[in-house]
Structure formats: C-alpha cells, structure tokens
Design a protein around this motif. Structure first.
Motif, short mmCIF file in Angstrom:
data_model
loop_
_atom_site.label_atom_id
_atom_site.label_comp_id
_atom_site.label_asym_id
_atom_site.label_seq_id
_atom_site.Cartn_x
_atom_site.Cartn_y
_atom_site.Cartn_z
N ILE A 53 46.78 2.16 5.18
CA ILE A 53 47.04 2.44 6.58
C ILE A 53 45.79 2.10 7.41
O ILE A 53 44.69 2.54 7.09
N LYS A 54 45.98 1.32 8.45
CA LYS A 54 44.87 0.98 9.36
C LYS A 54 44.78 2.07 10.43
O LYS A 54 45.73 2.29 11.19
N VAL A 55 43.64 2.75 10.50
CA VAL A 55 43.44 3.84 11.47
C VAL A 55 42.70 3.30 12.69
O VAL A 55 41.63 2.69 12.57
N ASP A 56 43.27 3.55 13.88
CA ASP A 56 42.67 3.08 15.13
C ASP A 56 41.83 4.15 15.81
O ASP A 56 40.87 3.83 16.51
N TYR A 57 42.20 5.41 15.61
CA TYR A 57 41.46 6.53 16.21
C TYR A 57 41.26 7.61 15.15
O TYR A 57 42.22 8.06 14.54
N ASP A 58 40.02 8.00 14.92
CA ASP A 58 39.72 9.05 13.95
C ASP A 58 38.95 10.16 14.65
O ASP A 58 37.77 10.01 14.98
N LEU A 59 39.62 11.30 14.90
CA LEU A 59 39.00 12.39 15.66
C LEU A 59 38.11 13.27 14.80
O LEU A 59 37.24 13.97 15.32
N ASN A 60 38.35 13.28 13.47
CA ASN A 60 37.51 14.06 12.54
C ASN A 60 37.24 15.47 13.09
O ASN A 60 36.10 15.90 13.25
N ILE A 61 38.30 16.21 13.33
CA ILE A 61 38.27 17.41 14.15
C ILE A 61 37.73 18.66 13.47
O ILE A 61 37.26 19.59 14.12
N MET A 62 37.78 18.72 12.15
CA MET A 62 37.53 20.00 11.48
C MET A 62 36.07 20.42 11.51
O MET A 62 35.16 19.61 11.39
N LYS A 63 35.87 21.74 11.68
CA LYS A 63 34.55 22.37 11.61
C LYS A 63 34.64 23.53 10.64
O LYS A 63 35.71 24.08 10.40
N HIS A 64 33.51 23.92 10.10
CA HIS A 64 33.47 25.00 9.12
C HIS A 64 33.96 26.31 9.75
O HIS A 64 33.54 26.69 10.84
N ASN A 65 34.89 27.00 9.04
CA ASN A 65 35.43 28.29 9.48
C ASN A 65 36.03 28.24 10.88
O ASN A 65 35.97 29.21 11.64
N GLN A 66 36.63 27.13 11.23
CA GLN A 66 37.26 26.97 12.53
C GLN A 66 38.53 27.83 12.63
O GLN A 66 39.33 27.85 11.70
N THR A 67 38.71 28.53 13.73
CA THR A 67 39.91 29.35 13.91
C THR A 67 41.06 28.49 14.42
O THR A 67 40.85 27.38 14.92
N LEU A 68 42.26 29.03 14.30
CA LEU A 68 43.43 28.33 14.85
C LEU A 68 43.30 28.12 16.35
O LEU A 68 43.70 27.07 16.87
N HIS A 69 42.73 29.10 17.05
CA HIS A 69 42.55 28.98 18.49
C HIS A 69 41.64 27.80 18.82
O HIS A 69 41.96 26.97 19.69
#
Length: 374
Positions: A53-69
């Motif tokens: 799969i060719k990815v055009d946008y990669d937000l790489n959003i996750m952070k350590h212990n990130q809450t759902l909010h």
C-alpha cells in the motif's frame, strides 16, 4: 475523476481496506490517496508492507499513555489541518469502528465531504461493550453518506435507526483480503513458516488464541487464562496452544505470568501473513477479534468468541462461531467438546461463511461508479 481518500489507523482496518484500495487504484475513474493515523504503528506497517500500500499521509498520531480524549481531539485536528484543508476530496472512506473512524468521519463531515462507511451497521446494542467501538460506529452511521453492510442483519440495524438511504449489503472486505493474502502466501515456501515456528509441534491439534480487547482487561482475562491452562493440562498429549500475545501490558504481563505449560507457546504478535498461515494450520480458534470471527469460516475453522456480546451475530446464527465470553467453565467445556467430538466439530467447521465470497470490493466500486453517473 473522483478523488478518494482512504483513512485508517490500525492493523484490522488496513487489512480490510487493502483490497479496496487495490480495486479503486486500478480504476481510472478514481484518484486514490491513502492516509494512516498509526494507532497501531508496528502492526500497521506490517500490513502496509505485505499488501504494498502506498501511503500519502502519515500522521503517526500515537503518544505514550495517550487518553481517548487526547487521541480523538488530536485526530480530528490533524486529519483536518494536515489533509482535508490541503487537498480536495469527493469521498472519505473509513472502515469499522475505531477512534480513527469516528474522528475522520467527523472531520470530513465538517468539510462537507461524503463519508463512505465500510462494514457499516454492526451493533452489539450495548454502548459500553465493546467500548468505545459501539459508540464510534453508531455515531459514524449518522455522519456517513454511504453505508456498505457486510450482511442483511447489519442493514436491518441501520434501518431500525432510520438510516435507509444508500445502504447496501455487499459482504465483508476481510474475505477479499484473506483470499488475496492466501494467494500471496502460496508463493512462499512452506518450510519458511515451519522454520520460523520450530518450537510448535504441528503434529498436534493447534489451538490458536488471540485476546486483546479492552473489555477483557483484568478479571475477565485472568479467567480466560485459567480456561486456557485447563485445556492445555487436560489435552497435554494431543493439543498445542499457540498464543501470539498482544503488546499491551494489560495482556502481556498477565499472560506470561499465568500461561505456563509445556504445550502452551506464547509467541510475539504475528504479521498478517503469519496469522492467516497459522489460522489455516489451526484446528480450533479462541479469539475476541472481530476480523478472525469473519475469516475463520472461510478456512473451515470453528471459533470460540471470547466476548460477552458480539456485533457479529451472523456467525453465531450460522453456526460458525460460539459465544463463550470469559466464562471459564463455558470456554473449557465447549473447547473440549470440539477437540473430542468429531461429529460436533464437523458440523461447525462445515458451516458456510455468512460474511461474503470475495467480491465485496468490486461491488462497492461499481455502486459508487453507478451513483456518480446518476
């Protein structure tokens, strides 16, 4: 030409989007872009690589212990500013019920872009189980312009919520992905996999276990582990239990503390190609995964569903899956019956898959092409 954006963040979404992305990319009527949020970074990348799969946008959003909010608000902001405000799209495709799905749907809705919901209409009818997935899919259904349902039950769920426009029953793209994946695996020498899993005795009946959902954290997972131990002890001569343990510490630490037996093999999480190969080698599967509930019947493998409720009731109704929850007695008794009673096993293994025949992606593409011309 219609401009299409596929947005996903987890491995299950990537698997179910992969054949759809391939189908739309091969059609000159569509200009395809792919965005990943990377809710599951490592496991997501494995699937992206396997399906090319060719990815055009990669937000790489996750952070350590990130809450759902935090996750939800960050996703809405990043999808909007990094993608939707920089390019124009006619459709935004989302799949399933993750936080990425809800955030992408809301961001697209705010920009007045049509949302296409793949695997629409699943319902457990309990807003707290699975949490937060049930809420995610209910709200996404209110935001979407097109609803592609895996089964007639899913369509009926939407109709009961007064959602009747652009609702289609097309099967599940996970079957398209499974068949696509199996074709790729056929090109790999069998010894490659056998050498990789030398510690596993494939002369025994393989019981594959996957368990990672939030609602099983704590006491439910401990009871599931006790059930697995009892199965392992009572079937020590003829059963090998294989458990690719999820990286989440709520699962990983308890599994390694409790699941100690010669015929229990705790292994690292499997790549998608390894997983479907292992499923194909298995005799029985215990899982809380939605995707595996859908895939296993196409391989002729009975499934014990380690959840109290499932939105995939069609498998239970068709006899391909048995709902056992985290009840130790129920898990053990049903598993042993399947392992010891061949006629009972055959009656479940031979049931037909209610989730599709591998033509879902083409159906979706043709429906959208037809809607454009009218």
């Amino acid at each position: 030409m219609k401009k299409v954006l596929f947005v996903f963040g987890t491995r299950p979404e990537a698997i179910k989007m992969a054949p759809l992305i391939a189908s739309f990319s091969n059609d000159s009527n569509f200009d395809v872009k792919v965005a990943v949020t990377a809710q599951h970074r490592q496991m997501l990348d494995q699937v992206i690589g396997f399906f090319d799969i060719k990815v055009d946008y990669d937000l790489n959003i996750m952070k350590h212990n990130q809450t759902l909010h935090q996750l939800t608000s960050d996703l809405i902001a990043r999808i909007t500013t990094d993608i939707l405000l920089t390019d124009a799209f006619d459709y935004v495709f989302v799949q399933g019920d993750t936080t990425t799905v809800l955030a992408a749907s809301l961001a697209a809705f705010y920009q007045k872009i049509e949302v296409v919901h793949i695997e629409a209409g699943l319902r457990s009818h309990d807003m707290h189980s699975p949490f937060p997935e049930e809420m995610n899919r209910v709200l996404t259904s209110k935001l979407a312009s097109y609803h592609f349902c895996p089964t007639a039950v899913s369509k009926e769920n939407l109709n009961n919520e007064n959602i009747t426009k652009n609702v289609y029953v097309v099967g599940n793209t996970v079957i398209d992905a499974l068949l696509m994946g199996l074709e790729k695996i056929k090109k790999t020498n069998e010894s490659t996999f056998l050498n990789q899993f030398k510690s596993i005795d494939f002369s025994k009946k393989i019981v594959l276990v996957t368990c990672h959902r939030r609602e099983n954290f704590g006491k439910p997972f401990e009871e599931i582990c006790e059930a697995i131990l009892e199965i392992a002890h009572s079937q020590s001569e003829n059963v090998e239990i294989v458990y690719p343990v999820h990286l989440n510490p709520n699962i990983k630490e308890i599994a390694h503390q409790k699941l100690i037996a010669p015929n229990i093999k705790l292994i690292t999480p499997l790549d998608y190609q390894e997983l479907i190969w292992m499923m194909d080698k298995s005799y029985l599967i215990l899982t809380d995964s939605g995707g595996i509930q859908e895939e296993a019947p196409s391989l002729g493998k009975p499934v014990l569903v380690l959840r109290e409720v499932t939105e995939r009731t069609e498998g239970v109704d068709a006899g391909t899956a048995i709902l056992v929850g985290s009840d130790k007695f129920k898990i053990v008794s049903v598993a042993l019956k399947l392992l010891e009673n061949q006629s009972y096993y055959s009656s479940i293994a031979s049931s037909s898959n209610p989730y599709g025949d591998g033509t879902t992606c083409e159906q979706i593409k043709e429906i959208l092409k037809y809607s454009q011309s009218n």
